[in-house]
Design an enzyme around this catalytic site. Sequence first.
Site, PDB file in Angstrom:
ATOM      1  N   ARG A 155       0.835  -1.196   0.000  1.00 35.74           N
ATOM      2  CA  ARG A 155       0.000   0.000   0.000  1.00 35.74           C
ATOM      3  C   ARG A 155       0.875   1.253   0.000  1.00 35.74           C
ATOM      4  O   ARG A 155       2.067   1.200   0.323  1.00 35.74           O
ATOM      5  CB  ARG A 155      -0.909   0.020   1.232  1.00 35.74           C
ATOM      6  CG  ARG A 155      -1.821  -1.187   1.376  1.00 35.74           C
ATOM      7  CD  ARG A 155      -2.593  -1.105   2.693  1.00 35.74           C
ATOM      8  NE  ARG A 155      -3.540  -2.211   2.860  1.00 35.74           N
ATOM      9  CZ  ARG A 155      -3.252  -3.369   3.451  1.00 35.74           C
ATOM     10  NH1 ARG A 155      -2.027  -3.573   3.940  1.00 35.74           N
ATOM     11  NH2 ARG A 155      -4.170  -4.308   3.570  1.00 35.74           N
ATOM     12  N   LYS A 179      -1.538  -2.952   8.126  1.00 37.86           N
ATOM     13  CA  LYS A 179      -2.616  -2.486   8.989  1.00 37.86           C
ATOM     14  C   LYS A 179      -2.590  -3.206  10.326  1.00 37.86           C
ATOM     15  O   LYS A 179      -2.194  -4.360  10.409  1.00 37.86           O
ATOM     16  CB  LYS A 179      -3.970  -2.705   8.304  1.00 37.86           C
ATOM     17  CG  LYS A 179      -4.210  -1.787   7.098  1.00 37.86           C
ATOM     18  CD  LYS A 179      -5.603  -1.973   6.544  1.00 37.86           C
ATOM     19  CE  LYS A 179      -5.880  -0.977   5.430  1.00 37.86           C
ATOM     20  NZ  LYS A 179      -7.265  -1.125   4.893  1.00 37.86           N
ATOM     21  N   HIS A 250      -2.815   2.657  -5.463  1.00 35.15           N
ATOM     22  CA  HIS A 250      -3.642   1.484  -5.212  1.00 35.15           C
ATOM     23  C   HIS A 250      -3.984   0.749  -6.502  1.00 35.15           C
ATOM     24  O   HIS A 250      -4.243  -0.459  -6.487  1.00 35.15           O
ATOM     25  CB  HIS A 250      -4.929   1.887  -4.478  1.00 35.15           C
ATOM     26  CG  HIS A 250      -5.319   0.918  -3.412  1.00 35.15           C
ATOM     27  ND1 HIS A 250      -4.595   0.741  -2.258  1.00 35.15           N
ATOM     28  CD2 HIS A 250      -6.363   0.047  -3.331  1.00 35.15           C
ATOM     29  CE1 HIS A 250      -5.168  -0.190  -1.514  1.00 35.15           C
ATOM     30  NE2 HIS A 250      -6.242  -0.628  -2.139  1.00 35.15           N
ATOM     31  N   ARG A 253      -1.383  -1.744  -6.888  1.00 39.38           N
ATOM     32  CA  ARG A 253      -1.634  -2.866  -5.966  1.00 39.38           C
ATOM     33  C   ARG A 253      -2.673  -3.801  -6.576  1.00 39.38           C
ATOM     34  O   ARG A 253      -2.509  -5.032  -6.549  1.00 39.38           O
ATOM     35  CB  ARG A 253      -2.122  -2.317  -4.621  1.00 39.38           C
ATOM     36  CG  ARG A 253      -2.499  -3.362  -3.564  1.00 39.38           C
ATOM     37  CD  ARG A 253      -2.784  -2.654  -2.252  1.00 39.38           C
ATOM     38  NE  ARG A 253      -3.491  -3.469  -1.280  1.00 39.38           N
ATOM     39  CZ  ARG A 253      -2.917  -4.314  -0.421  1.00 39.38           C
ATOM     40  NH1 ARG A 253      -1.603  -4.480  -0.458  1.00 39.38           N
ATOM     41  NH2 ARG A 253      -3.639  -4.993   0.446  1.00 39.38           N
ATOM     42  N   HIS A 276      -4.003  -9.144   3.625  1.00 41.46           N
ATOM     43  CA  HIS A 276      -5.420  -9.153   3.976  1.00 41.46           C
ATOM     44  C   HIS A 276      -5.632 -10.028   5.205  1.00 41.46           C
ATOM     45  O   HIS A 276      -4.999 -11.076   5.348  1.00 41.46           O
ATOM     46  CB  HIS A 276      -6.259  -9.692   2.816  1.00 41.46           C
ATOM     47  CG  HIS A 276      -6.418  -8.722   1.689  1.00 41.46           C
ATOM     48  ND1 HIS A 276      -6.817  -9.089   0.417  1.00 41.46           N
ATOM     49  CD2 HIS A 276      -6.258  -7.367   1.637  1.00 41.46           C
ATOM     50  CE1 HIS A 276      -6.877  -8.019  -0.356  1.00 41.46           C
ATOM     51  NE2 HIS A 276      -6.536  -6.973   0.358  1.00 41.46           N
ATOM     52  N   TYR A 285     -10.741 -10.151  -6.433  1.00 40.70           N
ATOM     53  CA  TYR A 285      -9.905 -10.294  -7.625  1.00 40.70           C
ATOM     54  C   TYR A 285     -10.341 -11.478  -8.490  1.00 40.70           C
ATOM     55  O   TYR A 285     -10.018 -11.525  -9.669  1.00 40.70           O
ATOM     56  CB  TYR A 285      -8.430 -10.428  -7.232  1.00 40.70           C
ATOM     57  CG  TYR A 285      -7.912  -9.182  -6.567  1.00 40.70           C
ATOM     58  CD1 TYR A 285      -7.688  -8.011  -7.300  1.00 40.70           C
ATOM     59  CD2 TYR A 285      -7.696  -9.142  -5.193  1.00 40.70           C
ATOM     60  CE1 TYR A 285      -7.245  -6.855  -6.688  1.00 40.70           C
ATOM     61  CE2 TYR A 285      -7.247  -7.986  -4.573  1.00 40.70           C
ATOM     62  CZ  TYR A 285      -7.030  -6.848  -5.331  1.00 40.70           C
ATOM     63  OH  TYR A 285      -6.606  -5.688  -4.726  1.00 40.70           O
TER      64      TYR A 285
END
Length: 306
Positions: A155, A179, A250, A253, A276, A285
């Site tokens: 990211r 994250k 992004h 990404r 994730h 995706y």
Amino acid sequence: MNPISPDNPAFCSDFLQHIRFEKRLSHHTLTAYANDLGQFGVFMATECNLDRPELADFRQIRSWIVSLVESGLDKSSVNRKIATLRSYYGFLLRQKVISIDPMTKVQALKASKKLPVYVEEKPMEMLLNDVDFTDTFDGIRDKLVLELLYGTGIRLSELIGLKTADINLYEKHITVLGKRNKHRIVPLTQPLFELIQQYNQLKDETFTGQADKVYLIVSDKGVPAYPVLIQRIVKRHLNVVTTLEKKSPHVLRHSFATHLLNRGADLNAIKDLLGHSSLAATQIYTHTSLEQLKKTYDQAHPKAKK
């Protein structure tokens, strides 16, 4: 009590301190929570005459959500604000500030999933293999930014936060802080590894030891990179090879994940590479891959359009 405003949501300061120091959420997430709660507080004060938003009931909360929808805010943004309130009122319940959680009756809006925007493989190959980047510091730096975003799927915030010490010279991988302060390992290709080495050498030569030593990517002045700088680099170079309306970090990404899936990569492996927390976030995706298969079928099969 300080006046309630979007920039001064004083009524929820304890909650914001909680998610900052105990949950250790990112600065970006913290700002989003504060903005959401600030807007909520203003609505409660002006439309419901409630100077203590923490005591809002289900109907008052629902009226705010309705106002957001009527203002034209997209469903995903409304759902994010609903999630903010869930966290906030859950905190109040645990702290025994309230005895009943008004969010139990609130349901998220059904939002149609948007397919990720990505650059096709050929334009990306053209950009990274055929476009001439200068041998100056900013030329090599710009190419490294693009190669890292597309070659690792990290990211924007993760790229900016990437430290020189996060590069493993022996195993040829980077350690990414994602994250919720979760670390993950992402491998580097040999060309990308060599580009990093070239960049680091040029960085030392250009700034004669005065550039920031901690963070990998720096500006033309040798200070740590910032979001607008990276966004400008990506947009300027993607303009050369694609007419996509959206040209952001992004998008690279999304391109990374889509191209891996199209070439047969395991979905769980892509999930781990992207950082994730669940497979559900990565499954978007698969829809992109199916759309690509349908497009290929329509173009190639003799009976596709008959």
